[in-house]
Motif scaffolding. Structure first.
Motif, short mmCIF file in Angstrom:
data_model
loop_
_atom_site.label_atom_id
_atom_site.label_comp_id
_atom_site.label_asym_id
_atom_site.label_seq_id
_atom_site.Cartn_x
_atom_site.Cartn_y
_atom_site.Cartn_z
N UNK A 199 23.06 7.33 -6.52
CA UNK A 199 23.67 8.13 -5.47
C UNK A 199 24.02 9.53 -5.98
N UNK A 200 24.40 9.60 -7.25
CA UNK A 200 24.68 10.92 -7.82
C UNK A 200 23.40 11.76 -7.90
N UNK A 201 22.29 11.11 -8.26
CA UNK A 201 21.02 11.83 -8.32
C UNK A 201 20.60 12.32 -6.93
N UNK A 202 20.85 11.52 -5.91
CA UNK A 202 20.52 11.92 -4.55
C UNK A 202 21.31 13.16 -4.15
N UNK A 203 22.59 13.20 -4.54
CA UNK A 203 23.43 14.36 -4.24
C UNK A 203 22.91 15.60 -4.98
N UNK B 179 33.63 17.69 -0.23
CA UNK B 179 34.26 18.14 1.01
C UNK B 179 33.20 18.49 2.06
N UNK B 180 32.11 19.14 1.60
CA UNK B 180 31.02 19.47 2.52
C UNK B 180 30.33 18.21 3.01
N UNK B 181 30.12 17.24 2.10
CA UNK B 181 29.50 15.97 2.51
C UNK B 181 30.40 15.24 3.50
N UNK B 182 31.69 15.32 3.31
CA UNK B 182 32.63 14.61 4.19
C UNK B 182 32.52 15.10 5.62
N UNK B 183 32.28 16.40 5.80
CA UNK B 183 32.16 16.93 7.15
C UNK B 183 30.96 16.35 7.88
N UNK B 184 29.89 16.03 7.15
CA UNK B 184 28.70 15.44 7.76
C UNK B 184 28.81 13.92 7.88
N UNK B 185 29.42 13.30 6.88
CA UNK B 185 29.41 11.84 6.80
C UNK B 185 30.50 11.18 7.63
N UNK B 186 31.61 11.86 7.85
CA UNK B 186 32.69 11.25 8.60
C UNK B 186 33.61 10.40 7.75
N UNK B 187 33.48 10.47 6.43
CA UNK B 187 34.36 9.78 5.50
C UNK B 187 35.05 10.82 4.63
N UNK B 188 36.18 10.47 4.03
CA UNK B 188 36.93 11.41 3.22
C UNK B 188 36.17 11.73 1.93
N UNK B 189 36.44 12.91 1.33
CA UNK B 189 35.82 13.24 0.04
C UNK B 189 36.11 12.20 -1.02
N UNK B 190 37.33 11.64 -1.02
CA UNK B 190 37.68 10.64 -2.04
C UNK B 190 36.83 9.38 -1.88
N UNK B 191 36.59 8.95 -0.63
CA UNK B 191 35.77 7.76 -0.39
C UNK B 191 34.34 7.97 -0.88
N UNK B 192 33.76 9.14 -0.60
CA UNK B 192 32.39 9.43 -1.02
C UNK B 192 32.29 9.57 -2.52
N UNK B 193 33.31 10.20 -3.15
CA UNK B 193 33.30 10.34 -4.60
C UNK B 193 33.39 8.98 -5.28
N UNK B 194 34.21 8.09 -4.73
CA UNK B 194 34.34 6.76 -5.30
C UNK B 194 33.03 5.98 -5.17
N UNK B 195 32.34 6.18 -4.04
CA UNK B 195 31.07 5.48 -3.82
C UNK B 195 30.04 5.87 -4.87
N UNK B 196 30.04 7.16 -5.26
CA UNK B 196 29.06 7.64 -6.24
C UNK B 196 29.48 7.37 -7.67
N UNK B 197 30.72 6.92 -7.88
CA UNK B 197 31.21 6.69 -9.23
C UNK B 197 30.52 5.49 -9.87
#
Length: 370
Positions: free
Chosen positions: A1-5, A14-32
Motif C-alpha cells: 500500500x505504501x508503494x501504491x501511494x 490529509x489529501x488522501x483523506x479528502x478523497x477516501x472519506x477516512x481520517x488521515x490517521x486511519x489511512x496511515x495505520x492501514x499502510x503501516x
C-alpha cells in the motif's frame, strides 16, 4: 500500500483523506502494515491512489483466507469483518464522522500454535487455504454486485445503476441528519429506482456540490456525491422522505467590476448554479463554455467573476451569458436566464430566450462535471 501511494505521487494522508472519506490517521495505520485494515478502508485507500480495485480486493480476500488458517479457523479468531459485516443496520452518524477501524484480531495461545505446527495439521491447513482462497476468488469473479457486504441488486427497469467508490451510507431520508439504515462498502454496484432532491452533498471526486439522492430498490436513499454514475438524461426527480422541491426560477444580473464583470444570480428553490457563455471558436463557429465551477449557496444567491474575451468589446459585438439551476455535475435543469451583453460603451444587457439545441447546449455546459 505504501508503494501504491508512492506511485500516485506520494500525496499527503490529509489529501488522501479528502478523497477516501477516512481520517488521515486511519489511512496511515492501514499502510503501516502492522495488521490487516478493513476491506472498506483498503478500497478507499486504493481508490484514492488510483489503484485497481478488483486486484486489491482479491489481495485482501487472499490475505483474509490465510489469516483464517493461521488463527486456527475458530469462531473466536475469525476475521472481524466477517463477524461484523458492513451491510447491517448502523447507528446514526454525521456525514463527516469517520468509520471506526476494525478491532485487532485475537491472538491464538502458544499451545494452540504448537498444535498447528504438527505435520498432519500443517497438511490440513494447506488444504483449507486452497479451498477458502478458491471460494473467495470464485465469489469475487462470479458475483456481479461487487465485494462482500454489498446489498443484493434489484431490478433496474425504469431506473439506473451506480457504483460506490468508497465507504457510503444509506439514509432513511434525503437529509444528512437522517438516520443511517445501512453502510455500504466501496465497489458495490447498486440498482436505483430513481432519484430525489435533498441536502447538498459535496462530490468526493470533483469537490463540487450535488443535491441529488439516489433511491435504492430495497429502500433508503444514498447521496449522489458518493456514487459513480448519473441518472439517464430526461429522468425527472421523484419523491422520497424529506425531499426538497426542484428549482423553479432564476434571475441573472451583470455588473462591471474592475476590468471584468460580476455575474450575480438569484433563484427560487435553486441550491446549485452554473454560469456559461457563448464564445467564438478557432474554427469560426461558437460554443457554450462553462465560466466557473458549480457554486452553492444556502440563501439562493450566487456570484462569480468573469473576464470576457477582448473581442467582445469591439464595436457592434455582443456576447451571451447565462445562469442555470443545476442539480449537480452533469445534472442540468431547464431553469435558465440568458442575457445578451454589449461592452462597446456603457454596459448594456438584454434578456434573451433559448430553445431547442441552444437551450440544451447552454444548460449542459453550465452544469458540466469538471
Amino acid at each position: 500500500m505504501r508503494q501504491l501511494r508512492e506511485k500516485a505521487g506520494n500525496p499527503t494522508y490529509r489529501a488522501l483523506a479528502r478523497k477516501a472519506g477516512y481520517s488521515p490517521a486511519t489511512l496511515s495505520e492501514a499502510a503501516r502494515g502492522q495488521r490487516r485494515p478493513s476491506l472498506g478502508v483498503t478500497m478507499a485507500y486504493v481508490g484514492a491512489c488510483g489503484g485497481d480495485l478488483d486486484e486489491w480486493r482479491l489481495r485482501w480476500h487472499d490475505l483474509a483466507a490465510t489469516e483464517t488458517v493461521v488463527t486456527a479457523g475458530t469462531a473466536a479468531d475469525a476475521d472481524t469483518e466477517a463477524a461484523h459485516p458492513i451491510d447491517v443496520a448502523a447507528p446514526d452518524k454525521s456525514a463527516q464522522a469517520e468509520p471506526a477501524a476494525d478491532a485487532p484480531a485475537l491472538q491464538p495461545p502458544h499451545t494452540r500454535w504448537r498444535r498447528w505446527m504438527r505435520p498432519p495439521v500443517i497438511a490440513a491447513a494447506v488444504v483449507v487455504v486452497a479451498a477458502v482462497t478458491g471460494v473467495a476468488l470464485w465469489a469475487q469473479r462470479g458475483k456481479s454486485d461487487g465485494p462482500r457486504g454489498c446489498p443484493r441488486s434489484g431490478s433496474t427497469a425504469g431506473g439506473f445503476t451506480g457504483q460506490t467508490y468508497n465507504f457510503s451510507r444509506v439514509r432513511s431520508a434525503a437529509r444528512l441528519s437522517a438516520p443511517v439504515v445501512r453502510n455500504v462498502p466501496a465497489g458495490c454496484t447498486l440498482a436505483f429506482t430513481g432519484y430525489c432532491l435533498g441536502d447538498v452533498v459535496t462530490d468526493r471526486t470533483s469537490q463540487t456540490p450535488d443535491v441529488r439522492w439516489f433511491m435504492l430498490s430495497g429502500g433508503g436513499v444514498m447521496a449522489s456525491g458518493v456514487v459513480h454514475g448519473n441518472p439517464p438524461p430526461g429522468l425527472s426527480p421523484s419523491s422520497c422522505p424529506e425531499n426538497t422541491a426542484p428549482p423553479t426560477a432564476i434571475r441573472l444580473t451583470v455588473h462591471q467590476a474592475g476590468g471584468g464583470l460580476k455575474l450575480h444570480a438569484t433563484g427560487q428553490g435553486a441550491k446549485i448554479v452554473g454560469f456559461t457563455s457563448l464564445d467564438d471558436t478557432e474554427s469560426g463557429g461558437s460554443e457554450w463554455q462553462q465560466i466557473s465551477s458549480l457554486t452553492t449557496s444556502p440563501t439562493s444567491t450566487f456570484e462569480t467573476s468573469w473576464q470576457p474575451r477582448p473581442a467582445a468589446a469591439s464595436p457592434g459585438q455582443s456576447i451571451t451569458v447565462a445562469a442555470v439551476a443545476c442539480l449537480g455535475g452533469d445534472g442540468p435543469t431547464t431553469v435558465i436566464d440568458a442575457q445578451r451583453i454589449r461592452l462597446d460603451g456603457p454596459l448594456r444587457t438584454t434578456s434573451t430566450s433559448l430553445s431547442g439545441k441552444a437551450l440544451e447546449a447552454a444548460t449542459r455546459a453550465a452544469c458540466q462535471y469538471p
